[in-house]
Motif scaffolding. Structure first.
Motif, PDB file in Angstrom:
ATOM      1  N   ASN A 192       0.818  -1.204   0.000  1.00  0.00           N
ATOM      2  CA  ASN A 192       0.000   0.000   0.000  1.00  0.00           C
ATOM      3  C   ASN A 192       0.856   1.260   0.000  1.00  0.00           C
ATOM      4  O   ASN A 192       0.612   2.203  -0.761  1.00  0.00           O
ATOM      5  CB  ASN A 192      -0.916  -0.011   1.232  1.00  0.00           C
ATOM      6  N   ILE A 193       1.904   1.276   0.822  1.00  0.00           N
ATOM      7  CA  ILE A 193       2.745   2.474   0.885  1.00  0.00           C
ATOM      8  C   ILE A 193       3.546   2.632  -0.406  1.00  0.00           C
ATOM      9  O   ILE A 193       3.793   3.747  -0.874  1.00  0.00           O
ATOM     10  CB  ILE A 193       3.648   2.437   2.141  1.00  0.00           C
ATOM     11  N   ASN A 194       3.944   1.514  -1.020  1.00  0.00           N
ATOM     12  CA  ASN A 194       4.631   1.587  -2.323  1.00  0.00           C
ATOM     13  C   ASN A 194       3.698   2.124  -3.400  1.00  0.00           C
ATOM     14  O   ASN A 194       4.103   2.907  -4.267  1.00  0.00           O
ATOM     15  CB  ASN A 194       5.139   0.205  -2.723  1.00  0.00           C
ATOM     16  N   ARG A 195       2.437   1.686  -3.357  1.00  0.00           N
ATOM     17  CA  ARG A 195       1.463   2.148  -4.355  1.00  0.00           C
ATOM     18  C   ARG A 195       1.254   3.650  -4.253  1.00  0.00           C
ATOM     19  O   ARG A 195       1.268   4.365  -5.269  1.00  0.00           O
ATOM     20  CB  ARG A 195       0.126   1.418  -4.139  1.00  0.00           C
ATOM     21  N   ILE A 196       1.091   4.160  -3.042  1.00  0.00           N
ATOM     22  CA  ILE A 196       0.851   5.589  -2.861  1.00  0.00           C
ATOM     23  C   ILE A 196       2.082   6.402  -3.249  1.00  0.00           C
ATOM     24  O   ILE A 196       1.985   7.445  -3.903  1.00  0.00           O
ATOM     25  CB  ILE A 196       0.442   5.874  -1.402  1.00  0.00           C
ATOM     26  N   LEU A 201       4.708  10.008  -7.172  1.00  0.00           N
ATOM     27  CA  LEU A 201       5.871  10.364  -7.992  1.00  0.00           C
ATOM     28  C   LEU A 201       5.498  10.478  -9.463  1.00  0.00           C
ATOM     29  O   LEU A 201       5.937  11.397 -10.162  1.00  0.00           O
ATOM     30  CB  LEU A 201       6.978   9.333  -7.806  1.00  0.00           C
ATOM     31  N   THR A 202       4.695   9.526  -9.962  1.00  0.00           N
ATOM     32  CA  THR A 202       4.316   9.568 -11.376  1.00  0.00           C
ATOM     33  C   THR A 202       3.353  10.712 -11.667  1.00  0.00           C
ATOM     34  O   THR A 202       3.321  11.227 -12.785  1.00  0.00           O
ATOM     35  CB  THR A 202       3.683   8.236 -11.812  1.00  0.00           C
ATOM     36  N   LYS A 222      -1.406   8.359   6.371  1.00  0.00           N
ATOM     37  CA  LYS A 222      -2.280   7.285   6.859  1.00  0.00           C
ATOM     38  C   LYS A 222      -1.648   5.918   6.601  1.00  0.00           C
ATOM     39  O   LYS A 222      -1.606   5.048   7.480  1.00  0.00           O
ATOM     40  CB  LYS A 222      -3.654   7.351   6.192  1.00  0.00           C
ATOM     41  N   ALA A 223      -1.127   5.736   5.350  1.00  0.00           N
ATOM     42  CA  ALA A 223      -0.468   4.464   5.027  1.00  0.00           C
ATOM     43  C   ALA A 223       0.776   4.264   5.888  1.00  0.00           C
ATOM     44  O   ALA A 223       1.051   3.153   6.355  1.00  0.00           O
ATOM     45  CB  ALA A 223      -0.093   4.438   3.546  1.00  0.00           C
TER      46      ALA A 223
END
Length: 586
Positions: A192-196, A201-202, A222-223
């Protein structure tokens, strides 16, 4: 552990066997130390002992310690090799598995999760291999060997050691029971934290343009709080273990010496020295037993997370692609023809069809355009040709053969695909245009330059100081939208395919470049079939066949002038872009 060991190669198993032998040797050497200590102590307390005897006993103890150190270093080298080789093999398997996935599997796992599984999860498993193998083998061996050394000593001492072991096992079990679910959640929260982070960044320019930094920061916090709180809870539980172990160890030493004091006090004069030596040795071995269980403490900390990571890795590797290679096609009677026969399609787990009863044929050299409102299924339709998805019903044929019968390599060698979102890889203009293969030996510089000229990018590229070696950043972020689209078009043209598929690939081009590019395509790729998804009437007006989609169904098919009269939706799309008089004169 089975989920981890299933990926061991023959060389890995040899490394495991070597590590087990070395660990056993290391344990045996360590267990000799208390005996040598007993000999040295006995010589020191016995009157008349020669200094040479004491030095010889001490030398044997020192040699044993040095040998144990050397063997321990070898164990680390072997387990390090095992972990590195395992990571190399599993990372390659993961990469191959993901490369073979269709869009359905990619969407199922999500890009962020696949990245985490290929990096963080493998690191977790690598760590447990390095430390876990040493501890899993070492702890039981040390406990068993140490117990055999002390079981025939005083019953009171043996009972006290047994009680200490039971207490340690209870603490380990309780901590594992409460900490295991928390460690299982860590990898999901990492996803989840990688996704956010990746999303932020993108989309950085959009976030800044809309002053949405605080909104994104709140999502990230929150993540971040979720994973931090989860880790804090898990490590608070595990933090109980070390103080408890130390308390048990120190308590056991105290009890052994306390019991020993009574035994020595009641023993005859000649037996007091022997009892003292036995007490010293028993204390050392008993502490080794407790140390063996303390080693398991690390396994209980790292184990749950590593096992979850291994399970997540295996989920990816064991997931078969829904798009499987066909048996292969040796020869086709037709060339450059695409046919849809009563094709219907719905996405996995979707209730409604995205496409219904689609039938049309694009013959060799024809230009077939597809137009319609947003979300009507245009991109979905052309994604069935390269088999990014398979039709739910009906058949998609290329050169008269169902696309399911081709190997994916055969099928893709016939196609030049330009996606809706221009995708460039880090490298240079040359590496992006000449990317991949079409079944030939490769592309020459002349092929690249010809494709770039057709794509109307020659002037732009040759104005760069580096020319065709101009660097391209990841995602083509150092190029404009129109430049990226033209490089993508050049990449497809360079393949010299039978069929070119344009998924709204002219949207970032100005009208002048759009027209020049289409004329160049018509002139230079006359025998190539073009299937074009577009929003502009001006882009598709000269197509041999225009297909109008609405809600996943064909509501009109024909040429531009014909559709203006017979298809109300096409006429409305034209009016939304041009005036009535201009539309009729296009």
């Amino acid at each position: 552990m089975i989920s981890i060991m299933r990926h061991f190669t023959k060389r890995d198993w040899f490394a495991v066997a070597g590590a087990v032998v070395l660990i056993a040797l290391s344990v045996w050497l360590e267990l000799l130390m208390p005996d040598y200590m007993k000999d040295v102590t006995a010589l020191l307390i016995i009157p008349g002992s020669e200094i040479t005897d004491i030095l010889w006993a001490g030398s044997k103890m020192l040699l044993c310690a040095l040998a144990s150190l050397l063997v321990s270093v070898l164990v680390v080298i072997v387990t390090g090799f095992l972990a590195a080789n395992y990571s190399f093999n599993v990372r390659a398997k993961l990469y191959d598995a993901v490369e073979g996935f269709s869009m359905a599997e990619i969407n199922k796992f999500s890009t962020a999760s696949l990245i985490t599984r290929s990096t963080n999860d493998i690191t977790q498993v690598q760590t447990i291999i390095v430390f876990g193998l040493m501890m899993i083998v070492r702890a039981p061996l040390m406990a068993v060997f140490a117990i055999t050394k002390i079981y025939d000593k005083s019953a009171a001492w043996t009972i006290s050691a047994g009680v200490a072991v039971v207490i340690v096992m209870i603490v380990l079990a309780v901590c594992f029971l409460f900490a295991h679910p928390l460690f299982q959640r860590i990898q999901t929260l990492t996803d989840n934290i990688n996704r956010i982070t990746r999303e932020n960044l993108t989309g950085l320019r959009v976030v800044r343009a809309y002053n949405a930094e605080d909104f994104q920061k709140t999502k990230f916090e929150k993540a971040n709080d979720d994973i931090t709180n989860n880790n804090m809870k898990a490590h608070r539980i595990m933090a109980i273990m070390m103080p408890t172990m130390m308390l048990v160890m120190n308590g056991l030493s105290l009890i052994v010496y306390w019991i020993g004091a009574y035994l020595i006090d009641d023993a005859p004069l000649m037996g007091k020295a022997e009892l003292f030596l036995d007490m010293t040795v028993f204390s050392q071995y008993a502490l080794m037993v407790i140390m063996a269980f303390m080693m398991l403490n690390m396994i209980f900390i790292m184990g749950p997370r590593s096992l979850v990571a291994a399970k997540r890795i295996n989920e990816v590797i064991d997931t078969p692609s829904s798009i499987a290679d066909g048996k292969g096609v040796e020869h086709t009677e037709l060339t450059g023809e695409v046919e849809f026969r009563n094709v219907s399609f719905k996405y996995p787990d979707a209730a409604d069809y995205a496409l219904e009863n689609i039938s049309f044929t694009a013959k060799k050299g024809e230009t077939v355009a597809i137009i319609g409102s947003t979300g009507c299924g245009k991109s979905t339709l052309i994604n069935l040709i390269p088999r990014f998805y398979d039709a739910t019903e009906g058949e998609v044929l290329v050169d008269g053969v169902n696309v399911r019968e081709y190997t994916l390599e055969q099928l893709h060698n016939k196609l030049g695909y330009i996606p809706q979102r221009a995708v460039l890889l880090s490298g240079t203009i040359n590496t992006n245009v000449a990317m991949g293969t079409n079944g030939t030996e490769g592309y020459t510089q002349e092929d690249v330059e010809r494709a770039v000229a057709i794509a109307q990018a020659k002037d732009v590229i040759e104005n760069y100081p580096e020319g065709y070696e101009h660097p391209v950043a990841q995602g083509g972020s150092n190029l404009s939208g129109g430049q990226k689209q033209r490089v993508c078009i050049a990449r497809a043209v360079c393949r010299d395919p039978e069929i070119l598929i344009f998924d709204d690939s002219f949207s970032a081009l100005d009208y002048k470049t759009d027209r020049a590019l289409r004329e160049a395509l018509r002139r230079e790729t006359a025998g190539t079939t073009n299937i074009i998804v577009a929003q502009r009437i001006g882009t598709i007006k000269d197509a041999d066949k225009i297909i109008v989609l609405n809600d996943g169904k064909i509501v009109g098919m024909g040429k531009h002038k014909e559709l203006l009269k017979t298809c109300e939706i096409y006429h409305e799309i034209g009016l939304s872009q041009l005036g009535e008089e201009e539309l009729n004169n296009v």
